[in-house]
Design an enzyme around this catalytic site. Structure first.
Site, PDB file in Angstrom:
ATOM      1  N   LYS A 156      -9.780   6.763  -4.366  1.00  0.00           N
ATOM      2  CA  LYS A 156      -9.481   5.279  -4.494  1.00  0.00           C
ATOM      3  C   LYS A 156     -10.814   4.551  -4.679  1.00  0.00           C
ATOM      4  O   LYS A 156     -10.878   3.480  -5.312  1.00  0.00           O
ATOM      5  CB  LYS A 156      -8.999   4.868  -3.288  1.00  0.00           C
ATOM      6  CG  LYS A 156      -8.417   3.469  -3.138  1.00  0.00           C
ATOM      7  CD  LYS A 156      -7.639   3.174  -2.089  1.00  0.00           C
ATOM      8  CE  LYS A 156      -7.141   1.510  -2.028  1.00  0.00           C
ATOM      9  NZ  LYS A 156      -6.357   1.509  -0.489  1.00  0.00           N
ATOM     10  N   GLU A 179      -3.358  -5.340   0.774  1.00  0.00           N
ATOM     11  CA  GLU A 179      -3.179  -4.651   2.141  1.00  0.00           C
ATOM     12  C   GLU A 179      -3.162  -5.631   3.089  1.00  0.00           C
ATOM     13  O   GLU A 179      -2.408  -5.489   4.064  1.00  0.00           O
ATOM     14  CB  GLU A 179      -4.342  -3.492   2.244  1.00  0.00           C
ATOM     15  CG  GLU A 179      -4.046  -2.523   1.409  1.00  0.00           C
ATOM     16  CD  GLU A 179      -5.118  -1.631   1.035  1.00  0.00           C
ATOM     17  OE1 GLU A 179      -6.269  -1.797   1.705  1.00  0.00           O
ATOM     18  OE2 GLU A 179      -5.188  -0.798   0.041  1.00  0.00           O
ATOM     19  N   ASP A 200      -8.996  -5.516   8.501  1.00  0.00           N
ATOM     20  CA  ASP A 200      -8.583  -4.079   7.993  1.00  0.00           C
ATOM     21  C   ASP A 200      -9.538  -3.317   7.638  1.00  0.00           C
ATOM     22  O   ASP A 200     -10.265  -3.570   6.462  1.00  0.00           O
ATOM     23  CB  ASP A 200      -7.538  -4.523   6.636  1.00  0.00           C
ATOM     24  CG  ASP A 200      -6.794  -3.391   6.031  1.00  0.00           C
ATOM     25  OD1 ASP A 200      -7.423  -2.016   6.675  1.00  0.00           O
ATOM     26  OD2 ASP A 200      -6.124  -3.195   5.213  1.00  0.00           O
ATOM     27  N   ASP A 209       1.228   2.559   0.817  1.00  0.00           N
ATOM     28  CA  ASP A 209      -0.048   2.420   1.394  1.00  0.00           C
ATOM     29  C   ASP A 209      -0.831   3.567   0.795  1.00  0.00           C
ATOM     30  O   ASP A 209      -0.885   4.569   1.498  1.00  0.00           O
ATOM     31  CB  ASP A 209      -0.354   2.238   2.603  1.00  0.00           C
ATOM     32  CG  ASP A 209      -2.062   1.984   3.258  1.00  0.00           C
ATOM     33  OD1 ASP A 209      -2.503   1.980   2.389  1.00  0.00           O
ATOM     34  OD2 ASP A 209      -2.270   2.013   4.421  1.00  0.00           O
TER      35      ASP A 209
END
Ligand code: AMP
Length: 603
Positions: free
Chosen positions: A70, A170, A192, A8
């Site tokens: 990211k 994810e 999430d 992850d």
């Protein structure tokens, strides 16, 4: 062959898991922690430092310490420059590909290089932990990552010496971690909420079949935005108390940022905490300290405006799945920001049920990735994972129209094709422009790539058949092929480049497409009218040419006159006048009804 891991690769923290026989387990890093901060320190002439040690240096070396990379990977500079003004590193445009470069003062690095450093550390620590080489990985990305962001993540992994066997979304990974072997049929919502993004997915679990019904989110909403609100508040409080604005002081600002995140996390388990910033500023009288209590209620008042942003993605995800909150059997909370008490309250209120926190929210995604790895290599029994694509994919047609080939929320992997034709006689090439978006007008959607299919068989317009085939693979990467069905000439491209792709805010895009639906419809109607008028012009030109001998001289003149006027009206886009001349031409045709009948049957 070495070990295989699930990664992850988070905005704030990264987690690695692996399968111990058939049980997933989280790997602890060299510092003994289950999470590794996604932070990289580049000091001139020194080894690159990644993780906790780098995070601790943010205060002293803010300009050389890269965090939240990211948010930059696979994006164009123009897209991030406004949104990422709070980045503590200097960002600039990469002249080569319009992407982002991070200026460390002594060198420039790309988001791919920074992500590769994080992945190298994760790989290295996993190898130390397992006592084996690690060479394969399943990596997770937000459901809303586009092709460019996925491809660059893959490139970063390759640079780190990892063979990426699959990229999965994810929320889907989290659902796998939660649902594997439960052998229950249920509809779940995965909420999430991480450091940089929010993903909401609705999944149908049936035994070991995981079908994503819809996915929605916000790529610019996460814990960082909450930290920013708290930061602004503390900054003002310091100024109120000391009269000094910390904005221009990079180190003080960085310390306030750190404390903002720290108190936020503390208030997930405490009702009150203390903001303590000794020696935070100084003036001619010497150093000044700042200390004050901070209550959860007070924080909530600050952050609720940000948290309200989580509702539209939840609503849209349900709407796209054709469901209401009552249809959801369980809500799964994932991501560090899901620990915020107010977030849990908002989610509970929206879905009308207590959400589930299965295991540690920050570990679920990596565990799901490890499970997926196990499925791919056959350690675990087959799991059918049916993911969806968040936006429609298609190509541009003449007159700026968009033709959808893979509709939004289609299951991936998927293949779809459509046949198109040419617009002019003896056309040699067709230009395939691949786009992503929900608008009917091509130029309003995101350009992904374009290519030319050359030397197609020559024929009158609308005769050739060109098949355009889209293949969206399991990693969410698109392959596009075009083939001239007569000659068999074909060309294929793989969309890995993000150079032509523009900002991604899916929710906004879908909303905009809905708002502009009437406008788009009016545009399509206009194009159709134009097409019809062009066909009518072609018809009459052919008619007076083929039937020259049967039409009186003066009528031929009138026909030509009317056709000319129709062309002029079309050029002016005066559709009332277009209609007038079409009616006039049709009236003239009445006189030659007999030939026309023959003409039609002969045609
Ligand atoms: P993730 O991307 O899932 O690693 O989540 C990272 C985000 O979660 C960061 O913004 C963290 O500040 C936030 N976070 C981590 N732990 C907590 C906590 N206990 N309470 C509130 N936020 C947290």
């Amino acid at each position: 062959m070495g070990y295989q891991i699930g990664i992850d690769l988070g905005t704030t923290n990264s987690v690695v898991a692996f399968l111990e026989t058939s049980k997933p387990e989280v790997i602890h890093n060299a510092e003994g922690s289950n999470v590794t901060p996604s932070v990289v320190l580049y000091r001139s002439g020194e080894e690159v430092i990644v993780g906790e040690l780098a995070k601790r240096q943010v205060v002293t070396n803010p300009e050389q310490t890269v965090s939240s990379v990211k948010r930059l990977i696979g994006r164009r500079f123009k897209e991030v420059e406004e949104k990422e003004k709070y980045f503590h590193c200097k960002l600039e445009e990469d002249p080569v590909n319009s992407g982002v470069l991070i200026d460390l003062g002594w060198r420039k690095v790309s988001p791919i290089e920074v992500s590769a450093e994080i992945l190298k550390k994760l790989k290295h620590d996993a190898e130390e932990y397992l006592g084996e080489t690690v060479d394969q990985a399943v990596i997770t990305v937000p459901a809303y990552f586009n092709d460019g962001q996925r491809s660059e993540t893959k490139k970063a992994a390759e640079l780190a010496g990892l063979d990426v066997i699959r990229i999965i979304n994810e929320p889907t990974a989290a659902a796998l971690a939660y649902g594997i072997n439960r052998e229950k049929s249920e509809t779940i919502a995965v909420f999430d909420f991480g450091g940089g993004t929010l993903d909401v997915s609705i999944l149908e679990l049936d035994g070991n079949v995981f079908e994503v019904r819809s996915t929605n989110g916000d790529t610019f909403l996460g814990g960082d935005n909450i930290d920013q609100r708290i930061f602004e508040f503390i900054k003002k409080e310091i100024e109120k108390e000391t009269g000094i604005n910390i904005e221009g002081n990079i180190q003080s600002a960085q310390r306030v940022k750190e404390v903002s995140e720290k108190v936020k996390c503390e208030l997930s388990s405490l009702d009150t905490t203390t903001i303590s910033l000794p020696f935070i500023v100084s003036d001619s009288e010497g150093p000044k300290h700042f200390q004050r209590t901070f209550a959860r209620d007070e924080m909530n008042r600050l952050i609720v405006p940000v948290l309200e942003g989580v509702i539209p993605p939840c609503r849209n995800a349900l709407m796209d799945a054709g469901l209401t909150p009552k249809d959801i059997d369980a809500v799964l909370l994932v991501g560090g920001s899901s620990r915020i008490v107010k977030v849990k309250e908002i989610v509970t209120e929206f879905f009308g049920k207590e959400p589930i926190v299965a295991g540690r929210p920050e570990e679920m995604v990596a565990i799901g990735a490890a499970i997926q790895g196990g499925v791919i290599c056959g350690t675990l029994q087959e799991v059918l994972l049916l993911d969806v694509t968040p936006l429609s994919l298609g190509i541009e047609l003449a007159d700026d129209l968009f033709s959808v080939i893979i509709p939004r929320n289609s299951n991936v992997p998927t293949t779809a094709s459509k046949r198109f034709t040419t617009v002019v006689d003896n056309q040699r090439n067709v230009f395939i422009h691949v786009l992503q978006g929900e608008r009917k007008i091509a130029s309003q959607n995101r350009s992904l790539a374009h290519f030319k299919l050359t030397d197609i068989s020559q024929a009158p317009r609308e005769v050739p058949e060109i098949e355009v085939k889209f293949n969206l693979d399991a990693n969410g990467i698109l392959n596009v092929g075009a083939m001239d069905m007569t000659s068999g000439i074909s060309k294929e491209i793989r969309i890995e480049s993000y150079q032509t792709s523009i900002p991604i805010d899916y929710e906004k895009e879908i909303r905009e497409a809905e708002e502009k639906e009437e406008e788009d419809k009016a545009y399509v109607k206009k194009v159709r009218k134009k097409e019809r008028a062009r066909h009518i012009i072609d018809f009459f030109n052919k008619f007076i040419k083929d039937e020259e001998a049967n039409i009186q001289e003066e009528d031929r003149e009138t026909f030509r006159n009317y056709i000319g006027n129709l062309e002029l009206a079309l050029e002016k886009q005066d559709f009332d006048e277009v209609e007038q001349w079409i009616t006039a031409l049709q009236a003239m045709l009445e006189k030659y009804r007999n030939i026309f009948m023959r003409f039609k049957t002969d045609d």
